[in-house]
Design an enzyme around this catalytic site. Structure first.
Site, PDB file in Angstrom:
ATOM      1  N   GLU A 202       0.821  -1.210   0.000  1.00 51.62           N
ATOM      2  CA  GLU A 202       0.000   0.000   0.000  1.00 51.62           C
ATOM      3  C   GLU A 202       0.855   1.259   0.000  1.00 51.62           C
ATOM      4  OE1 GLU A 202      -3.088  -0.089   2.945  1.00 51.62           O
ATOM      5  OE2 GLU A 202      -3.857  -2.008   2.246  1.00 51.62           O
ATOM      6  N   LYS A 334     -15.858  -1.461   3.447  1.00 50.26           N
ATOM      7  CA  LYS A 334     -15.238  -1.765   2.159  1.00 50.26           C
ATOM      8  C   LYS A 334     -16.337  -2.302   1.245  1.00 50.26           C
ATOM      9  CE  LYS A 334     -10.742  -3.284   4.042  1.00 50.26           C
ATOM     10  NZ  LYS A 334     -10.044  -4.466   4.596  1.00 50.26           N
TER      11      LYS A 334
HETATM   12  P1  PGA Z   1      -6.707  -6.067   2.516  1.00 52.97           P
HETATM   13  O1  PGA Z   1      -6.253  -5.311   3.837  1.00 52.97           O
HETATM   14  O2  PGA Z   1      -7.261  -5.091   1.554  1.00 52.97           O
HETATM   15  O3  PGA Z   1      -5.444  -6.733   2.049  1.00 52.97           O
HETATM   16  O4  PGA Z   1      -7.725  -7.103   2.951  1.00 52.97           O
HETATM   17  C1  PGA Z   1      -6.693  -4.051   4.208  1.00 52.97           C
HETATM   18  C2  PGA Z   1      -7.043  -4.024   5.678  1.00 52.97           C
HETATM   19  O5  PGA Z   1      -6.859  -5.034   6.398  1.00 52.97           O
HETATM   20  O6  PGA Z   1      -7.542  -3.015   6.160  1.00 52.97           O
HETATM   21 ZN    ZN Z   2      -7.811  -4.261   8.272  1.00 52.33          ZN
END
Ligand code: PGA
Ligand code: ZN
Length: 424
Positions: A202, A334
């Site tokens: 990231e 998400k």
């Molecule tokens: P991921 O992690 O998008 O790889 O699932 C992001 C998070 O855990 O916030």
């Molecule tokens: Zn997370």
């Protein structure tokens, strides 16, 4: 009305294929959406449909694209684009599984996002404004990663995200400036120690540390090195992502080489809360350790924000159940965990009703798609988590937020960390 729905394969920030959907209306307005992809996924989230086999690590999306052409497009053509709930209900019914495994969470979320963007384009409005529907909204307080870790950095350290929150910032733009100073300060520290080894998934600096605490100490030093006061100007937010190293109440910290039970890990984290300026902590215990999450929330929930990600998977029912049990006091949102925009919005509504804070979040696999900036602002969510301050799939979001700020919107600032009072 929807005239055409088309899918295509595009590429994400890790160089793997993903699904883009384009929705065209009879007015000529067009909206697009691109599915992001997680690496440290919750067991209960919507699942992606991947081709399997030898090509592209099995991550091809041809099957998902075929489903869009065969099932999704014919079902959506003719529907009014202004009725997002009906579009999403149609997608959910068409899929027919509890976790979107038939059509694929990737195909479904990209379609849902594309339809929403088409509706905003048709109304001639930026998406945040379309979603706000005239209500006053503010720009979110950002959580920004400085060091990556966990599943995003070859498990070099156990903690997945070491982030900062610019609690002293008076505007979104100022929060980014303060974070940029910390990010580059951290880079100088790593370079000075001969430990600069690029960045994690990231965009956070590669965590070349011998212990988790060394990472925390370095983050505090980076804030000081930027001329900022830890705990005042800039605070720390952690994503422990404990589901990645814990199961059945046992947690193995690979770096320290020790195994803890749930109480033991809680004690380690509570000690960190005493010694570091931490204001937010995500997935402190594993998704299957509800008793641990309740105990940790009882011990620390009045002091810090405790965020459920893997544990709550953007699911309204799970948020309601967690609130009833007293586990966590904030939820990560998400869209691709939920499956559709409407289900994401339901989780947000459940969180607000329960007095939980809300943080709209990217995934570790991202693209130039910046819809989360508009969702977090238009829904007045309060907080936004995007990843770090490098790599353009991250910067596309920060830069989009600056464009939104140019419309003259106010900023949540540190008030986003104060929990709303329960409304039910
Ligand atoms: P991921 O992690 O998008 O790889 O699932 C992001 C998070 O855990 O916030
Ligand atoms: Zn997370």
């Amino acid at each position: 009305r929807i005239k055409d729905v088309r899918g295509r394969q595009v590429w994400d920030s890790r160089g793997w294929p993903t699904v883009e959907v384009e929705v065209t209306l009879d007015t000529g307005a067009v909206g697009r959406g691109i599915a992001p992809a997680g690496a440290s996924r919750g067991a209960h989230e919507a699942v992606e449909l991947r081709d399997g086999g030898a090509l592209l690590g099995g991550k091809g999306v041809r099957t998902a694209l075929a489903g869009i052409e065969r099932d999704i497009a014919p079902a959506l053509v003719g529907l009014p684009v202004s009725d997002q709930a009906r579009i999403d209900r149609t997608l959910i019914d068409l899929d027919g599984t509890p976790n979107r495994s038939r059509l694929g969470g990737n195909a479904v979320v990209a379609t849902s996002m594309a339809a929403l963007n088409a509706a905003a384009a048709d109304a001639g409005l930026p998406l945040w404004r379309h979603l706000a529907e005239g209500r006053p909204v503010r720009l979110p307080l950002p959580q920004i990663q400085i060091f990556g870790g966990g599943a995003h950095a070859g498990r070099r350290i156990d903690i997945q995200d070491l982030m900062v929150i610019a609690t002293g910032a008076g505007s979104f733009g100022q929060a980014l400036e303060m974070t940029a100073e910390v990010y580059h300060s951290a880079g100088r520290i790593m370079a000075g120690r001969g430990l600069l080894q690029g960045v994690a998934d990231e965009g956070g600096w590669w965590p070349a540390f011998d212990t988790n605490e060394e990472a925390l100490d370095t983050l505090v030093r980076a804030i000081e090195g930027a001329g900022l006061v830890p705990g005042e100007d800039v605070c720390i937010a952690l994503d422990i992502a404990a589901s990645e190293f814990g199961r059945n109440g046992r947690y193995r910290l690979g770096l320290e080489g020790v195994e803890y039970d749930s109480d033991g890990l809680c004690a380690v984290l509570l000690d960190w809360l005493d010694r570091y300026p931490i204001v937010s902590i995500e997935d402190p215990l594993a998704e299957d350790d509800e008793a641990g999450l309740v105990a940790f929330t009882r011990a620390a929930g009045t002091r810090v924000q405790i965020v459920g990600d893997d544990y709550l998977v953007t699911d309204a029912r799970r948020v309601e159940a967690a609130a009833a049990k007293g586990a966590c006091n904030a939820v990560l949102l998400k869209p691709n965990q939920a499956g559709t925009i409407t289900e994401t919005q339901d989780a947000l509504a459940a969180a607000k009703a329960a007095g939980f804070n809300t943080i709209v979040s990217a995934r570790s696999g991202e693209t130039e798609d910046a819809i989360i900036v508009h969702l977090s602002t238009g829904w007045n969510a309060g907080q936004l988590k995007v990843g770090s301050f490098a790599r353009s799939e991250r910067m596309a979001k920060w830069n989009e937020a600056i464009r939104v700020e140019s419309a003259g919107l106010p900023f949540f600032g540190r008030s986003a960390l104060q929990r709303p009072t329960r409304s039910t």
